[in-house]
Design a protein around this motif. Structure first.
Motif, short mmCIF file in Angstrom:
data_model
loop_
_atom_site.label_atom_id
_atom_site.label_comp_id
_atom_site.label_asym_id
_atom_site.label_seq_id
_atom_site.Cartn_x
_atom_site.Cartn_y
_atom_site.Cartn_z
N SER A 154 0.85 -1.18 0.00
CA SER A 154 0.00 0.00 0.00
C SER A 154 0.89 1.22 0.00
O SER A 154 2.07 1.15 0.30
N GLY A 155 0.30 2.35 -0.38
CA GLY A 155 1.05 3.59 -0.40
C GLY A 155 1.60 3.94 -1.77
O GLY A 155 1.58 5.09 -2.17
N ARG A 156 2.12 2.97 -2.45
CA ARG A 156 2.62 3.15 -3.81
C ARG A 156 2.40 1.86 -4.58
O ARG A 156 2.29 0.78 -3.99
N SER A 157 2.37 1.98 -5.89
CA SER A 157 2.17 0.80 -6.71
C SER A 157 3.37 -0.13 -6.61
O SER A 157 4.52 0.29 -6.69
N LEU A 158 3.07 -1.41 -6.46
CA LEU A 158 4.13 -2.39 -6.33
C LEU A 158 4.92 -2.54 -7.63
O LEU A 158 6.07 -3.00 -7.61
N ARG A 159 4.37 -2.11 -8.74
CA ARG A 159 5.05 -2.29 -10.01
C ARG A 159 6.33 -1.47 -10.09
O ARG A 159 7.15 -1.67 -10.98
N ASN A 160 6.50 -0.55 -9.15
CA ASN A 160 7.70 0.29 -9.12
C ASN A 160 8.87 -0.35 -8.40
O ASN A 160 9.94 0.26 -8.30
N TYR A 161 8.69 -1.58 -7.90
CA TYR A 161 9.70 -2.18 -7.04
C TYR A 161 10.09 -3.60 -7.47
O TYR A 161 9.24 -4.39 -7.89
N PHE A 162 11.35 -3.88 -7.31
CA PHE A 162 11.88 -5.24 -7.36
C PHE A 162 11.61 -5.84 -5.99
O PHE A 162 11.87 -5.20 -4.97
N ILE A 163 11.09 -7.07 -5.94
CA ILE A 163 10.64 -7.65 -4.67
C ILE A 163 11.43 -8.91 -4.33
O ILE A 163 11.69 -9.75 -5.20
N GLY A 164 11.78 -9.02 -3.08
CA GLY A 164 12.45 -10.22 -2.60
C GLY A 164 11.74 -10.81 -1.39
O GLY A 164 11.02 -10.11 -0.67
N TRP A 165 11.92 -12.11 -1.21
CA TRP A 165 11.49 -12.79 0.01
C TRP A 165 12.75 -13.26 0.75
O TRP A 165 13.67 -13.83 0.12
N PHE A 166 12.76 -13.04 2.04
CA PHE A 166 13.83 -13.49 2.90
C PHE A 166 13.22 -14.28 4.05
O PHE A 166 12.03 -14.18 4.32
N ARG A 167 14.06 -15.02 4.75
CA ARG A 167 13.58 -15.72 5.93
C ARG A 167 14.64 -15.70 7.01
O ARG A 167 15.84 -15.62 6.73
N GLN A 168 14.15 -15.79 8.25
CA GLN A 168 15.06 -15.73 9.40
C GLN A 168 14.57 -16.68 10.47
O GLN A 168 13.46 -16.53 10.99
N ALA A 169 15.40 -17.66 10.78
CA ALA A 169 15.11 -18.59 11.87
C ALA A 169 15.78 -18.04 13.13
O ALA A 169 16.72 -17.24 13.05
N PRO A 170 15.31 -18.45 14.31
CA PRO A 170 15.90 -17.95 15.56
C PRO A 170 17.41 -18.16 15.62
O PRO A 170 17.91 -19.24 15.31
N GLY A 171 18.12 -17.10 15.98
CA GLY A 171 19.56 -17.19 16.14
C GLY A 171 20.35 -17.19 14.85
O GLY A 171 21.56 -17.44 14.88
N THR A 172 19.69 -16.94 13.74
CA THR A 172 20.39 -16.94 12.44
C THR A 172 20.21 -15.60 11.75
O THR A 172 19.40 -14.76 12.15
N GLU A 173 20.96 -15.40 10.70
CA GLU A 173 20.84 -14.18 9.91
C GLU A 173 19.63 -14.29 8.98
O GLU A 173 19.11 -15.37 8.73
N ARG A 174 19.21 -13.16 8.48
CA ARG A 174 18.12 -13.12 7.52
C ARG A 174 18.67 -13.52 6.15
O ARG A 174 19.57 -12.87 5.62
N ASP A 175 18.13 -14.58 5.60
CA ASP A 175 18.67 -15.15 4.37
C ASP A 175 17.73 -14.93 3.18
O ASP A 175 16.51 -14.99 3.32
N PHE A 176 18.35 -14.78 2.04
CA PHE A 176 17.61 -14.65 0.79
C PHE A 176 16.91 -15.95 0.44
O PHE A 176 17.48 -17.04 0.60
N VAL A 177 15.67 -15.83 -0.05
CA VAL A 177 14.91 -16.98 -0.50
C VAL A 177 14.67 -16.91 -2.01
O VAL A 177 15.01 -17.83 -2.75
N THR A 178 14.08 -15.80 -2.44
CA THR A 178 13.72 -15.66 -3.85
C THR A 178 13.43 -14.20 -4.16
O THR A 178 13.21 -13.41 -3.23
N SER A 179 13.45 -13.84 -5.42
CA SER A 179 13.12 -12.47 -5.81
C SER A 179 12.53 -12.47 -7.22
O SER A 179 12.64 -13.45 -7.96
N ILE A 180 11.91 -11.32 -7.53
CA ILE A 180 11.22 -11.21 -8.82
C ILE A 180 11.33 -9.79 -9.34
O ILE A 180 11.27 -8.82 -8.56
#
Length: 124
Positions: free
Chosen positions: A25-51
């Motif tokens: 919300s706030g701006r159209s998503l079409r203006n952005y490259f999007i990524g998904w990341f994940r973070q398990a307890p005690g670990t760093e935030r890791d890359f999963v996928t992007s589009i």
């Protein structure tokens, strides 16, 4: 500025599926490259996928290739993450992130806006 909200997390048995959504919300998503990341307890935030902005290019971490699929529907300002054949090691908080640059990589520093995350739990 864009605001991102993830949804769709939950508890699933190993081998099961979940579909996460990231709605902007706030701006159209079409203006952005999007990524998904994940973070398990005690670990760093890791890359999963992007589009890419138009959805024509997708990228995956080796650990999820063949099991996860990212897609986007700019008309409804939403990016999806379909997760199949889930494993206990997939359990984490999943975050979507938006990058203003035309294309971003696997580093969290390349993304400008983040959602609050949604919990995925996988039971064995």
């Amino acid at each position: 500025q864009v605001q991102l909200v993830e949804s769709g997390g939950g508890l699933v048995q190993a081998g099961g599926s979940l579909r996460l959504s990231c709605t902007a919300s706030g701006r159209s998503l079409r203006n952005y490259f999007i990524g998904w990341f994940r973070q398990a307890p005690g670990t760093e935030r890791d890359f999963v996928t992007s589009i890419s902005r138009g959805g024509y290019s997708t990228y995956y971490a080796d650990s999820v290739k063949g099991r996860f699929t990212i897609s986007r529907d700019n008309a409804v300002n939403t990016v999806y993450l379909q997760m199949n054949s889930l494993k206990p090691e997939d359990a984490a908080v999943y975050y979507c992130a938006a990058a203003q640059r035309y294309e971003a990589g696997e580093n969290t520093d390349e993304y400008d806006y983040w959602g609050q995350g949604t919990q995925v739990t996988v039971s064995s």
